[in-house]
Enzyme design. Structure first.
Site, PDB file in Angstrom:
ATOM      1  N   ASP A  47       0.865  -1.174   0.000  1.00  0.00           N
ATOM      2  CA  ASP A  47       0.000   0.000   0.000  1.00  0.00           C
ATOM      3  C   ASP A  47       0.909   1.232   0.000  1.00  0.00           C
ATOM      4  OD1 ASP A  47      -2.259   1.661   0.280  1.00  0.00           O
ATOM      5  OD2 ASP A  47      -2.000   1.729   2.448  1.00  0.00           O
TER       6      ASP A  47
ATOM      7  N   GLU B 134      -2.758  -1.889  -4.793  1.00  0.00           N
ATOM      8  CA  GLU B 134      -4.074  -1.308  -5.084  1.00  0.00           C
ATOM      9  C   GLU B 134      -3.965  -0.314  -6.239  1.00  0.00           C
ATOM     10  OE1 GLU B 134      -6.370  -0.025  -1.682  1.00  0.00           O
ATOM     11  OE2 GLU B 134      -7.493   1.413  -2.885  1.00  0.00           O
TER      12      GLU B 134
ATOM     13  N   ASP C 221      -2.151   0.989   7.355  1.00  0.00           N
ATOM     14  CA  ASP C 221      -1.377   0.744   6.128  1.00  0.00           C
ATOM     15  C   ASP C 221      -1.015  -0.733   5.974  1.00  0.00           C
ATOM     16  OD1 ASP C 221      -0.770   3.743   5.538  1.00  0.00           O
ATOM     17  OD2 ASP C 221      -0.239   3.401   7.631  1.00  0.00           O
TER      18      ASP C 221
END
Lengths: 184, 184
Positions: free
Chosen positions: B18, B77, B149
């Site tokens: 991330d 992502e 996170d």
């Protein structure tokens, strides 16, 4: 501008990078702070289907130029984004891969604002892009055609050379002491 | 969703990332497409004065996690930026360095949309961030506290595990054949 003697005497090889999500320009010069010699320039074309593949092309393209020309310093234009967020993300990704390639080779990376670059190359902080590209060719006594991305990369390298690492907003990465560069 | 036998039988080690300009989350899981085992997670704090130094921390942090845990696949992502261009540039730079670190280690990198991640982890494409983080802990039987996170990084790794590399928008980087990973 009169540079200190130590800087005038010593020739430094500088790699300028103009990162972009479609083409990343590279330009290599030798500079003693007064005279500048064109060594090489090329556009790294970032043509691949996926983002990871494109970032790999940027990273490996920069790494390959560093291995081939053994620069001692890297200069990149500091960007101010006023375009849309999506373009900024794409540009950011290319910059991230390009700067990561330089710092992982143990090279100091400096960022210069567009105003500094124009001031260094044309002597006028609000010079046009065309004036900058024209002066790059004149200063480097460059006979061949240069693409815009190559000229922009050479312009930021020239700024680093002119400024001699003492003026401008110098952003120097930590340089691992174990990393030795072989140059004359 | 019933996965093909070959995928149910084979355990894959997945690194979820991330990326962020302040903290980049990492999460490693083993997945056979049905069961998922938590291996490790950590936030890479990107605290340094200059951009090149920060990107170096991201690049070296990811490279170090890859060396330590030897994942076979990386999942990130896919972002859609609707914030201002400056934030998008900063996020882009961190993503660029993180993805470059994974592809230069010869790993395939897949991107998943937030909708796919929520669907895979919670079963609902419009689930809240808190629901996703809760389900990450449940699915991985995770006792310890996870930072946001870390949980987000584990969520994208779980999506890759669930989806088994066959659904979603799989973005696979070219994997150099010379690069061999040592794993059991």
């Amino acid at each position: 501008m009169v540079l200190p003697l130590s800087q005038r005497e010593r020739k430094v090889r500088i790699l300028g990078i103009d990162p972009g999500s479609i083409v990343t320009g590279c330009g290599v010069i030798d500079s003693d702070g007064m005279r500048n010699i064109y060594i090489a320039s090329k556009p790294i074309r970032v043509q691949a289907e996926t983002l990871p593949e494109r970032l790999k092309l940027v990273f490996e393209g920069i790494t390959s130029v560093i291995h081939q020309y053994q620069p001692e310093a890297v200069a990149v234009e500091k960007v101010f984004v006023n375009r849309n967020a999506d373009s900024a993300l794409k540009l950011g990704q290319a910059r991230g891969a390009a700067i990561a390639a330089a710092v992982t080779q143990g090279l100091p990376v400096s960022e210069y604002t567009p105003r500094h670059i124009k001031q260094a190359v044309v002597g006028k902080g609000n010079a046009s892009k065309e004036q900058v590209q024209h002066m790059v060719r004149v200063l480097l006594n460059c006979q061949q055609n240069l693409q815009a991305d190559e000229a922009d990369a050479l312009a930021v390298a020239l700024s680093h050379g002119h400024i001699g690492g003492t003026l401008g907003r110098i952003v120097e990465s930590s340089r691992p002491t174990a990393h030795k560069r072989k140059r004359r």
